[in-house]
Design a protein around this motif. Structure first.
Motif, short mmCIF file in Angstrom:
data_model
loop_
_atom_site.label_atom_id
_atom_site.label_comp_id
_atom_site.label_asym_id
_atom_site.label_seq_id
_atom_site.Cartn_x
_atom_site.Cartn_y
_atom_site.Cartn_z
N UNK A 62 -44.01 22.46 34.50
CA UNK A 62 -43.68 20.66 34.72
C UNK A 62 -42.37 20.84 34.61
N UNK A 63 -41.52 21.86 35.76
CA UNK A 63 -40.64 21.67 36.41
C UNK A 63 -40.43 22.04 37.18
N UNK A 64 -41.66 21.39 38.21
CA UNK A 64 -41.35 22.18 39.91
C UNK A 64 -42.95 21.37 40.24
N UNK A 65 -42.81 21.44 41.41
CA UNK A 65 -43.99 20.92 41.61
C UNK A 65 -44.91 22.12 42.34
N UNK A 66 -45.14 23.37 42.43
CA UNK A 66 -45.85 24.59 42.46
C UNK A 66 -46.26 25.10 41.20
N UNK A 67 -47.11 26.25 40.87
CA UNK A 67 -48.20 26.15 40.17
C UNK A 67 -49.18 25.97 39.66
N UNK A 68 -50.40 26.23 38.85
CA UNK A 68 -51.14 26.32 38.65
C UNK A 68 -52.11 25.78 36.74
N UNK A 69 -53.12 25.96 37.29
CA UNK A 69 -54.00 25.38 35.90
C UNK A 69 -53.53 26.14 34.54
N UNK A 70 -53.07 28.02 35.02
CA UNK A 70 -52.61 28.11 34.19
C UNK A 70 -51.82 28.30 33.79
N UNK A 71 -50.39 27.80 34.70
CA UNK A 71 -49.05 27.57 33.66
C UNK A 71 -49.40 26.19 32.92
N UNK A 72 -50.05 24.81 32.96
CA UNK A 72 -50.29 24.14 32.21
C UNK A 72 -51.04 24.49 30.98
N UNK A 73 -51.60 25.60 30.80
CA UNK A 73 -52.81 26.42 29.82
C UNK A 73 -51.66 26.68 28.98
N UNK A 74 -50.32 27.67 30.11
CA UNK A 74 -49.56 28.64 29.00
C UNK A 74 -48.19 28.05 28.24
N UNK A 75 -48.48 26.44 28.33
CA UNK A 75 -47.67 25.43 28.25
C UNK A 75 -47.79 25.18 27.06
N UNK A 76 -49.24 24.67 26.53
CA UNK A 76 -49.73 24.06 25.57
C UNK A 76 -49.88 25.34 24.44
N UNK A 77 -50.89 26.86 25.14
CA UNK A 77 -51.29 27.64 24.13
C UNK A 77 -49.29 28.47 23.46
N UNK A 78 -48.79 28.60 23.85
CA UNK A 78 -47.54 29.15 23.64
C UNK A 78 -46.70 28.96 22.56
N UNK A 79 -46.35 27.81 23.21
CA UNK A 79 -45.04 27.01 21.85
C UNK A 79 -45.70 27.89 20.30
N UNK A 80 -46.64 27.57 19.84
CA UNK A 80 -47.31 28.03 18.44
C UNK A 80 -47.31 28.92 18.91
N UNK A 81 -47.68 30.38 19.54
CA UNK A 81 -48.28 31.27 19.43
C UNK A 81 -47.41 32.14 20.05
N UNK A 82 -46.49 31.77 20.20
CA UNK A 82 -45.25 32.72 21.25
C UNK A 82 -45.03 34.14 21.03
N UNK A 83 -45.67 34.69 19.91
CA UNK A 83 -45.65 36.79 19.39
C UNK A 83 -46.78 36.91 20.35
N UNK A 84 -48.41 36.63 20.07
CA UNK A 84 -49.06 36.30 20.83
C UNK A 84 -49.11 36.77 22.31
N UNK A 85 -49.00 35.65 22.82
CA UNK A 85 -48.23 35.79 24.28
C UNK A 85 -47.17 36.86 24.39
N UNK A 86 -45.96 37.38 23.74
CA UNK A 86 -45.14 37.96 24.73
C UNK A 86 -45.81 39.39 24.51
#
Length: 276
Positions: A169-193
């Motif tokens: 979201x904050x730059x022009x590079x990246x991939x699908x997994x960056x988008x997925x982690x933006x969706x998945x991680x905020x409400x499941x931070x401990x699991x993904x950390x």
């Protein structure tokens, strides 16, 4: 159907994610058998399958790319056809698919009586090249009378076109997994950390991140590195819910992504607009 949207995807992960977004927007699976698809799609797909000599294939061959792997529809007005190209570099396969659909409006093929309204959508990862380079590459491939732009639906040569590039979201590079982690991680931070900590604390050297050949005559590693940290993070977190399942299944079914996540995410909002 008033609109037929043909979607070119790098792989099944993209299709799982895009389908999930569209389900929230009211799309449902188009589960008809191929011979029951709307005309002339059914006739074309049957022809493709008949011309595909399965007897000449080896075991484990991939599905025919000329046949969509997933189809969705909405209110009998929009039909979405996802084609899995198994990689970005499949420009020849993309051209074959594009020519097939364009040919369905040709008098030579007997399809001129069908009022087909096609839209072609291309989805790629920005990777390290960035959005601008990826858009330039697809315009070189298509050679249309005008250029398509990122995340913008345009009409060129009587067809609708658009291209979406997955990126951070904050730059022009990246991939699908960056988008997925933006969706998945905020409400499941401990699991993904914790998943990330596990990977870092068990990191293997580069040779062991390659496929290993083991047979009666040799043991060796292949040349291509197969490790992708972000894919592995999603996979480890997903195993807590779906043991032994691939990332496409996790993306499609995990509660790490909720309806509200999709509705409030800018990537998802932009993508939905391309299907309306």
């Amino acid at each position: 159907m008033n609109k037929i949207i043909v979607v070119f995807c790098e792989g099944q992960h993209d299709i799982a994610f895009l389908s999930r977004i569209l389900f929230v927007d009211g799309f449902t699976p188009y589960n008809k058998k191929i011979n029951k698809f709307i005309k002339p799609l059914n006739e074309q797909y049957i022809k493709n399958l008949e011309n595909n000599n399965i007897a000449d294939r080896k075991l484990g061959f991939q599905s025919e790319h000329m046949i969509p792997s997933v189809a969705l529809h909405k209110n009998e007005n929009i039909l979405v056809l996802f084609h899995n190209l198994s990689g970005e570099e499949r420009s020849g396969e993309r051209k074959s698919i594009l020519d097939m659909y364009k040919g369905m409006q040709s008098e030579d093929d007997g399809f001129s009586n069908f009022n087909l309204n096609f839209r072609f959508l291309y989805f790629f990862d920005a990777d390290d090249k960035g959005i601008t380079t990826k858009i330039s590459n697809i315009n070189e491939e298509l050679e249309l009378s005008d250029d398509i732009e990122y995340n913008e639906l345009v009409t060129i040569d009587s067809y609708e076109w658009a291209c979406y590039i997955f990126h951070k979201s904050d730059e022009e590079k990246g991939d699908l997994e960056d988008v997925l982690l933006e969706l998945m991680k905020p409400n499941n931070k401990e699991i993904f950390d914790n998943s990330e900590v596990f990977l870092k604390s068990n990191e293997l050297d580069e040779d062991r991140q390659k496929e290993f050949v083991c047979n009666s005559s040799e043991e060796k590693y292949k040349t291509r590195n197969k490790y992708k940290e972000k894919k592995s993070i999603i996979s480890i977190a997903g195993q807590l819910q779906f043991s032994g399942m691939a990332n496409a299944t996790i993306i499609a079914n995990s509660d790490y992504i909720k309806k509200s996540d999709i509705e409030n995410n800018k990537h998802c909002k932009h993508i939905v607009e391309l299907f309306q």
